[in-house]
Design a protein around this motif. Sequence first.
Motif, short mmCIF file in Angstrom:
data_model
loop_
_atom_site.label_atom_id
_atom_site.label_comp_id
_atom_site.label_asym_id
_atom_site.label_seq_id
_atom_site.Cartn_x
_atom_site.Cartn_y
_atom_site.Cartn_z
N GLY A 378 6.62 -7.16 -39.35
CA GLY A 378 7.60 -8.23 -39.38
C GLY A 378 6.98 -9.53 -38.94
O GLY A 378 5.78 -9.61 -38.62
N GLY A 379 7.78 -10.60 -38.96
CA GLY A 379 7.27 -11.89 -38.54
C GLY A 379 8.26 -12.99 -38.83
O GLY A 379 9.44 -12.74 -39.09
N LYS A 380 7.78 -14.26 -38.81
CA LYS A 380 8.61 -15.42 -39.04
C LYS A 380 7.86 -16.43 -39.88
O LYS A 380 6.63 -16.54 -39.79
CB LYS A 380 9.03 -16.06 -37.72
N PHE A 381 8.57 -17.20 -40.71
CA PHE A 381 7.98 -18.30 -41.44
C PHE A 381 9.11 -19.13 -42.05
O PHE A 381 10.29 -18.79 -41.93
CB PHE A 381 7.01 -17.81 -42.53
N THR A 382 8.76 -20.23 -42.70
CA THR A 382 9.74 -21.05 -43.41
C THR A 382 9.33 -21.13 -44.88
O THR A 382 8.16 -20.94 -45.23
CB THR A 382 9.82 -22.47 -42.83
N LEU A 383 10.31 -21.44 -45.74
CA LEU A 383 10.03 -21.53 -47.17
C LEU A 383 9.37 -22.85 -47.54
O LEU A 383 8.71 -22.95 -48.58
CB LEU A 383 11.33 -21.37 -47.98
#
Length: 705
Positions: A378-383
Amino acid sequence: MKKRLLSLILVIALALTALPFTAFAQTNGIMYGDVNLDGEIDLLDILTMKLYLVEDNPADFSFVNADVNADNEIDLVDLLILKKYLAEWDGIHLGPALVTVSFYDGENLIDSLIATKGYPLGEVPSAAKSSKANAILEGYYTDKELTSPFYAENPVDGNMSVYAKYTAMEDMVEDSPVSFARMDQPANTTFEIKRISGEILPQNAAALVVKDGSDPITVTITDDNNDGIYTVKAPNGYNEGSSYELNLADGWCFADKDPNIKTAAFSIAKQAVNNIAMNASNHYVKYSDPALLSAGSIVTCEGVNVGDLICFYKTTSPKNRDYTSGNAYMDDPETWFKAGSVSGNKVTLAALEESDNEKMYDIPDNFPVIGSLPSGNGGKFTLAPDSDGYTLDTSAYALMIGEENGNLNYAIGKVSVGDFISVYTSQDNINANNVYYGKITDYNSITGEITYVKSSAEEIETAADMYIKPVVSGDELVSEEAKARIESTVYSQVESSGFAKQAAEQLAYMAVKTDGFKSMPGVKVLLTDENGQAVSAAKLAARNISKGFELKEGVKLKVEVITSGDQLHFKDRGAVQLAVGINAQYEIEAQDGKVMLNLDASFVQEISLGITANGELVKTKLLGIIPVPCGVKVGASVDIKSFTGIRIDAQAYTEAEKDAGLMDQLKNALKNPQKIGDLLPDKLGSLKKGLNTAGDVINKIQEIK
């Protein structure tokens, strides 16, 4: 004797037509002219319509009821018609025109029924009017040649004549089964067939029919052992949860079945699942009786805009229902509408259009993202393009939803929890092994940050899977009021037919003449002498029973509708059983005195409903690899099973102890039900065959209704 048996079977079959089945109202159920919804048509309705016409927005107003000429407009013409109606002008009728459907048996009129033009008739003549001696009603047709079926559910556009088709009872007694069923089979199930005549080639020997609207399946027919036995199978397996029918060509039969059996109905097992989520953006409103609402009704709802979907439910919101538990929520109806117009918190309901169906469900999106493949769970990011190295693949996104909305701003506005992401380094040389799938677990709409966990293509493809088999109990199918009504109706029919007395005489005579009958499951025979002492089979034979039967105190009749308990044959699914019981006491002349016979028998017909709902995601493939959800496909099927027979409850007595030989016979019969017929005399064997035929008749009645 044969006539008596045929009459007995006919009465049972006719009596069973009293079982309830779903039916439509004779008209469309709208009370035209009741503009203010107070249940009456009077001057207040004229006043309410005038207020509407001057745009005064009356509080209680029904558009549908006010449209008294059914032209989908409320105008001065409607007001004039309503005034003339209340003034009792001749020839004034509120609502659509009425038409007459006339039912005939050949040239003889059975009955005439009235329907609203453009709406279903929804009923057929009652059994009391359509019954015919020594014949079974198969159905109704729109032509005298009986080739075009008439369906009560279809709209009636004008006056019409309908013709009944009957089958003589004598023709049905000798019928043999032509099909069999296998339920909940594995996906690799097979059937063995063989040729018994003709020249039809093996590859044309069987045809598969999909019964539930699922994807078609290819089957092969091969003689793997070169022994003349061919195997019918689906090389890629049948679809789980689907229903099929395999039909054999002339000259072919199933290897392990009677040659007359040409059809196999079967279903494929599937684990219960319900991944379809209701769309949280719709409005869910608790309402005392949702069934009373219709298009045109005005309700009070907060925060509703024109075009919004509204679901009215009685107890449990559809968002919170768990159909996989087996609960069918039969006592908790739901109805769906959309907001046709809104004035403050007053909402006028409108019917859904086909395009509204997809809005009922929460169909997940899948956003194509270019960036390095994540290595963790899993993780996090922006488009948006930034320092994290991930960005929306706008060219691929435009392929998914079209050029007009295929841009970053539109995608950011669509992201929500439960959606998916598909990450790949570039569109060049993309394959199944270099795409990372994630499921969105949180989304910050202010910063645009997406939190995700690792997912898979399979999880996306099954995101809207549904396979549920809710259990509908007999108590839910038939209310206590309906039970009482059915029991009263059947009791009257059986009593007036003379069935009870004829059946008692027939069974009593066979009881004293055949040991086999006394061993029959479902018949309880107690033989005593004139002093009340039990008589053994040996002593009975020595007395040389004659035909001198004298009925004491009449035949007692009992009719019972059973919806639960151990008496049901189908205990694991919703079932309704109709039991017709008779009790008779006879005084019988014997060589050295009299024998007293107490006879109990119960004739049983049981019908069971099995409901299956099967749904799946409608999807496409992006770049030939990535699954893209674009809709939901849901189907439903009803499996109707019927059981006919004589209830198992056998007892026999000798002077001192139970006849061990007789009880052994009975125990063996119960362990091997197919051998029960061996215990029956010829005459009762005909009766048993007739009861099976009655069961087939009920299946036909179900199809007709």
